[in-house]
Design an enzyme around this catalytic site. Structure first.
Site, PDB file in Angstrom:
ATOM      1  CG  ASN A 135       0.248-103.095 -74.330  1.00 23.60           C
ATOM      2  OD1 ASN A 135      -0.045-103.518 -73.477  1.00 23.60           O
ATOM      3  ND2 ASN A 135      -0.188-102.682 -74.407  1.00 23.60           N
ATOM      4  CB  THR A 171       3.025-105.257 -79.503  1.00 26.39           C
ATOM      5  OG1 THR A 171       2.468-105.108 -78.151  1.00 26.39           O
ATOM      6  CG2 THR A 171       3.537-106.356 -80.035  1.00 26.39           C
ATOM      7  N   GLY A 173       5.383-101.184 -79.335  1.00 27.42           N
ATOM      8  CA  GLY A 173       5.893 -99.601 -80.142  1.00 27.42           C
ATOM      9  C   GLY A 173       6.965 -99.595 -80.772  1.00 27.42           C
ATOM     10  CG  ASP A 199      -3.977 -91.422 -82.697  1.00 28.36           C
ATOM     11  OD1 ASP A 199      -3.532 -91.900 -81.563  1.00 28.36           O
ATOM     12  OD2 ASP A 199      -5.317 -90.941 -82.529  1.00 28.36           O
ATOM     13  CB  THR A 201      -5.509 -94.297 -80.336  1.00 28.70           C
ATOM     14  OG1 THR A 201      -5.145 -92.852 -80.186  1.00 28.70           O
ATOM     15  CG2 THR A 201      -6.653 -95.211 -79.963  1.00 28.70           C
ATOM     16  CG  ASP A 205      -6.814-103.330 -81.045  1.00 31.59           C
ATOM     17  OD1 ASP A 205      -6.644-104.028 -80.293  1.00 31.59           O
ATOM     18  OD2 ASP A 205      -7.382-101.968 -80.786  1.00 31.59           O
ATOM     19  CG  ASN A 231       6.158-105.671 -85.807  1.00 35.94           C
ATOM     20  OD1 ASN A 231       5.631-104.914 -84.911  1.00 35.94           O
ATOM     21  ND2 ASN A 231       7.426-105.826 -85.843  1.00 35.94           N
ATOM     22  CB  SER A 246      -5.767 -94.096 -88.069  1.00 32.07           C
ATOM     23  OG  SER A 246      -5.340 -95.626 -87.299  1.00 32.07           O
TER      24      SER A 246
END
Length: 258
Positions: A135, A171, A173, A199, A201, A205, A231, A246
């Site tokens: 990232n 990456t 975001g 979230d 988090t 991964d 993505n 999630s």
């Protein structure tokens, strides 16, 4: 997402370790190379999430750091027969590098995620990575360059590619990611769909897990297309609280992603 998966790790001989072994089994993941030890507690992470869905994580590595060359060697049957190996830095760098070298010797494709990033990463990590995926903050630490824009990511990606990677993905975001391949002429920005993050988090991964699935199941698919689909999987994950909880299953995703 439907991939046949094995985990290589070390857990504590404690409540969390026992629960984790069961967690793997519940999700159909091979635990043949999951070992428990009485010498350390199971690794844990304390996660704080703000109102924007952004997170801060404190990791206590615990038994992760006791995963060594002997355990990696015992896992050779799984590593050498895999289609893709994913490694990162929540275990000792030496153990990750040994696994990557083992995979390369068997012509297994490798994804390396330098997380948590370390500034003095051994140069062999780049050469052993078919896909080097990090990232913005990890890229900054590895290169000393600021990564605030897509253009920044492209420049940093080219530098990382020059260190010997087969390809690099940065990456970003909500901005998606940037893909750079040894065969490509220039960095390619791969945007993602706009969503409201609850979230974030584990989004990285989620992206890497999806990427590994596509490499294993669609080996001739262009890396840019794999990244586009990964993505979208990651975008689903940030709309729900939690990390593993999630992550979407195949049944939760559009058929167009398969």
């Amino acid at each position: 997402m439907g991939a046949k998966t094995a985990m290589v790790c070390k857990l504590g001989n404690d409540f969390f370790g026992d629960k984790y072994v069961q967690n793997f089994k519940d999700h159909g993941i091979s635990t043949d190379y999951v070992e428990q030890t009485a010498e350390a507690v199971t690794g844990a992470a304390s996660i704080i999430v703000n109102d924007a869905g952004e997170n801060a994580i404190v990791i206590v590595a615990g038994a992760n750091l006791l995963l060594g060359n002997e355990e990696i060697q015992r896992a050779k049957p799984a590593v050498s027969q895999a289609k893709v190996l994913v490694c990162q830095l929540e275990i000792s760098p030496d153990a990750s590098l040994k696994a990557l070298h083992m995979a390369k010797e068997s012509y297994v494709r490798t994804i390396f995620n330098p997380a948590p990033a370390i500034a003095d990463l051994h140069s062999d990590f780049y050469k052993a990575s078919d896909v080097f995926c990090c990232n913005e903050s990890e890229a900054e630490l590895l290169t000393g360059q600021t990564v605030a824009t897509v253009e920044d990511a492209g420049k940093v990606g080219v530098e990382l590619l020059g260190r010997g990677c087969g390809s690099v993905i940065i990456t970003l975001g909500a901005q998606g990611c940037v893909v750079i391949t040894a065969q490509g002429s220039s960095p390619k920005h791969v945007p993602t769909s706009k969503v409201t993050a609850v979230d974030t988090t584990g989004a990285g991964d989620s992206f890497i897990g999806a990427l590994a699935f596509y490499i294993a199941h669609y080996p001739t698919m262009p890396l840019e297309e794999m990244a586009r689909r990964a993505n979208l999987v990651a975008a689903v994950s940030v709309q729900t609280e939690g990390t593993q909880s999630s992550y979407p299953c195949k049944k939760d995703l559009p058929s167009a992603l398969f």
